[in-house]
Design a protein around this motif. Sequence first.
Motif, short mmCIF file in Angstrom:
data_model
loop_
_atom_site.label_atom_id
_atom_site.label_comp_id
_atom_site.label_asym_id
_atom_site.label_seq_id
_atom_site.Cartn_x
_atom_site.Cartn_y
_atom_site.Cartn_z
N GLN A 184 36.92 -53.63 19.02
CA GLN A 184 37.58 -54.25 17.86
C GLN A 184 38.95 -54.85 18.22
O GLN A 184 39.98 -54.44 17.71
CB GLN A 184 37.75 -53.20 16.75
N PHE A 185 38.91 -55.85 19.09
CA PHE A 185 40.14 -56.56 19.43
C PHE A 185 40.28 -57.84 18.61
O PHE A 185 39.27 -58.37 18.11
CB PHE A 185 40.16 -56.94 20.91
N VAL A 186 41.51 -58.31 18.50
CA VAL A 186 41.74 -59.67 17.98
C VAL A 186 41.74 -60.57 19.20
O VAL A 186 42.66 -60.51 20.03
CB VAL A 186 43.09 -59.75 17.21
N HIS A 194 42.23 -63.68 20.08
CA HIS A 194 43.21 -64.69 20.51
C HIS A 194 44.56 -64.06 20.86
O HIS A 194 45.47 -64.77 21.30
CB HIS A 194 43.38 -65.78 19.44
N LEU A 195 44.69 -62.75 20.67
CA LEU A 195 45.93 -62.07 21.07
C LEU A 195 45.74 -61.48 22.46
O LEU A 195 44.63 -61.09 22.84
CB LEU A 195 46.26 -60.95 20.09
N GLU A 215 49.52 -57.63 23.09
CA GLU A 215 49.66 -57.79 21.63
C GLU A 215 48.65 -56.93 20.88
O GLU A 215 48.97 -56.37 19.82
CB GLU A 215 49.52 -59.26 21.26
N LEU A 270 49.32 -53.91 18.13
CA LEU A 270 48.88 -54.23 16.76
C LEU A 270 49.19 -53.10 15.75
O LEU A 270 49.71 -53.38 14.65
CB LEU A 270 47.38 -54.54 16.78
N MET A 286 52.74 -53.35 14.80
CA MET A 286 53.01 -54.51 13.92
C MET A 286 52.61 -54.20 12.49
O MET A 286 53.37 -54.47 11.56
CB MET A 286 52.22 -55.73 14.41
N VAL A 287 51.41 -53.66 12.29
CA VAL A 287 50.93 -53.46 10.91
C VAL A 287 51.66 -52.32 10.21
O VAL A 287 51.67 -52.25 8.98
CB VAL A 287 49.41 -53.23 10.84
N VAL A 321 58.64 -53.80 16.97
CA VAL A 321 57.75 -54.25 18.03
C VAL A 321 58.49 -54.33 19.37
O VAL A 321 57.98 -53.91 20.41
CB VAL A 321 57.12 -55.61 17.68
N SER A 337 55.51 -62.10 16.89
CA SER A 337 54.25 -61.47 17.29
C SER A 337 53.36 -61.28 16.07
O SER A 337 52.16 -61.54 16.12
CB SER A 337 54.52 -60.10 17.93
N VAL A 338 53.96 -60.83 14.96
CA VAL A 338 53.18 -60.64 13.74
C VAL A 338 52.62 -61.98 13.27
O VAL A 338 51.46 -62.07 12.85
CB VAL A 338 54.07 -59.99 12.64
N ARG A 380 51.66 -64.35 14.99
CA ARG A 380 50.56 -64.81 15.84
C ARG A 380 49.21 -64.16 15.49
O ARG A 380 48.18 -64.58 15.99
CB ARG A 380 50.90 -64.50 17.32
N ILE A 381 49.25 -63.13 14.65
CA ILE A 381 48.00 -62.43 14.33
C ILE A 381 46.99 -63.39 13.70
O ILE A 381 45.81 -63.37 14.02
CB ILE A 381 48.27 -61.22 13.39
N VAL A 382 47.49 -64.23 12.78
CA VAL A 382 46.60 -65.26 12.20
C VAL A 382 46.71 -66.49 13.09
O VAL A 382 47.81 -66.98 13.31
CB VAL A 382 47.02 -65.61 10.76
N PRO A 383 45.58 -66.98 13.61
CA PRO A 383 45.66 -68.11 14.55
C PRO A 383 46.32 -69.34 13.93
O PRO A 383 46.10 -69.64 12.77
CB PRO A 383 44.21 -68.39 14.91
N ARG A 415 36.88 -61.13 10.99
CA ARG A 415 36.96 -60.08 12.00
C ARG A 415 38.41 -59.59 12.16
O ARG A 415 38.65 -58.40 12.34
CB ARG A 415 36.42 -60.60 13.34
N ILE A 416 39.35 -60.54 12.09
CA ILE A 416 40.76 -60.14 12.21
C ILE A 416 41.14 -59.20 11.07
O ILE A 416 41.83 -58.18 11.27
CB ILE A 416 41.67 -61.38 12.21
N LEU A 446 42.49 -55.42 11.44
CA LEU A 446 43.78 -55.03 10.87
C LEU A 446 43.64 -53.81 9.96
O LEU A 446 44.45 -52.88 10.00
CB LEU A 446 44.40 -56.20 10.10
N PHE A 489 49.98 -56.22 3.49
CA PHE A 489 50.36 -56.79 4.79
C PHE A 489 49.40 -57.92 5.16
O PHE A 489 49.81 -59.02 5.55
CB PHE A 489 50.33 -55.69 5.85
#
Lengths: 225, 291
Positions: free
Chosen positions: A88-90, A92-93, A97, A101, A104-105, A110, B8-9, B11-14, B197-198, B202, B211
Amino acid sequence: MIELEDVSVSYGDRPVFGDVSLNLPQGSFHFLTGPSGAGKTTLLRLCYLARRPDRGRVSLFGEPAAALDRDGVSALRRRVGVVHQDCQFVDHLSVAENVLLPVMVSGGDVAAAEADMKDLLSWVGLDHAAERLPTELSGGERQRAALARAVILSPDVILADEPTGNVDWEMSLRIIGLLVELNKLGKTILCATHDLSLIRQVKSRTSARVLRLRSGALELAGSDL
Amino acid sequence: MLSGGDQSVERIVPRSGFTMTLTLAAAAAMAFLAVFVAAVAGGADRLADAWEDSLTGTATVRAPVALGDGDALAQALGQVLDQTPGIETRRRIGTDEQAALLSPWFGDEIPLDLLNLPVLIEVTLTDEGPDAEELTDRLRAVSPEAVYDDHGQWQAPVQAAASRLRLLALTSLLVIGLITAAVLALAANASLAANGRIIDVLRLVGASDRFITRLFVRRFAVRAAAGAAIGSLIGLLAVLAVPAPDAATGAPGVGFSGAGWSWPFIVPVLAAIIAYGATRAAAARRLRDIS
């Protein structure tokens, strides 16, 4: 830390398990085994509140899960590190990163957590891969990166769902070794795996107990393992 | 390694991807149309105003005259008009001016000396205007066939046409607004679906609904506003590029006047608000489906 009391789960008309009880005390190490489809992943999902039971009670850190709203579930998840079977990775990060995560959430600092992240990547042997994308990692590297992410917030409980599912024997031993190290630091571990030979190999070196899901029931495995 | 917490935060959403491009392009296209339609609507409104203005507030006095008696009759009629409350100004439409009005039908070589042109007096009215019946009686005392024409027979259909023109312009603006909202909502939904998926990841690592929603809403509202700003600018340039109407016709052209100039600035803000609402709603729907 995590307590399941007489929980039952079914998918449609198909019962997965019924009246299962489980108590994970602080600092314990449990393997969860059973054949494919026995409900190992489902049981883990109950433990990090990704699924509610059809019947029964789930408590985390003494709090009944049924009473939690969505924000409460989020807050509790930050206290449980999970290594998912598919990581379960993102995508594009970068690996760094992704490991950060949870920081961050949770609204954490960070920049301050970057040192921890570097230490963790070094601990799992991925300090060379921090800037790579998850898709550029091998199966074993992905699992180790997922483990680093699971522990970045220093959770009390770590749940691992088939963390050695797609890796070779050497890498499997290495990953389980990391879990053993965490357990020695006082972390509560529940690791689902169908690999009995791996359990046999590791069990002699730890005080891990083995739980077996079979025919919809959860039992403590003994010498018949 | 990392460029800072907030970045960094972010960047989570492309930042790129087809849904981002879709949002930008959709917002730009709809903003262009909205600005252009607003300009056309402004032109239509001014045209309707011009039609109405040309017929209200003026009237014409017409009286047949025997050859050579025009000046005396015009003077007599003028005296009646001067003594009538509700008449602001009067001006006799001279023979040359009448010839110019007739030239489209009879050509430039009109034998004016052979034609028995009537006396025509154009009057402007005060807001209250005269008592038409009483004025007609007094004019007929001077010339029995004199006619006071307050353009009433033209006013009703022209006012109806002007009213329909305004309604059409307003409807066009409303339709463009609704289509813009729908397109931005679709773009937001497509993006949320593409980034499903993101959102799942999350939630799994402990992100709250607030968030996640804030991440996507901020990204899409800013993107929609940027797209709409580009579209509005292009729309504004297109409006400015439309040739000005021929001054001789007096017809108002496509464009803005007065408060209408605020449209190119309002549209990006509206697009951002619509994108904000649509993304929030789409995120809430998506989050309802996951634990």
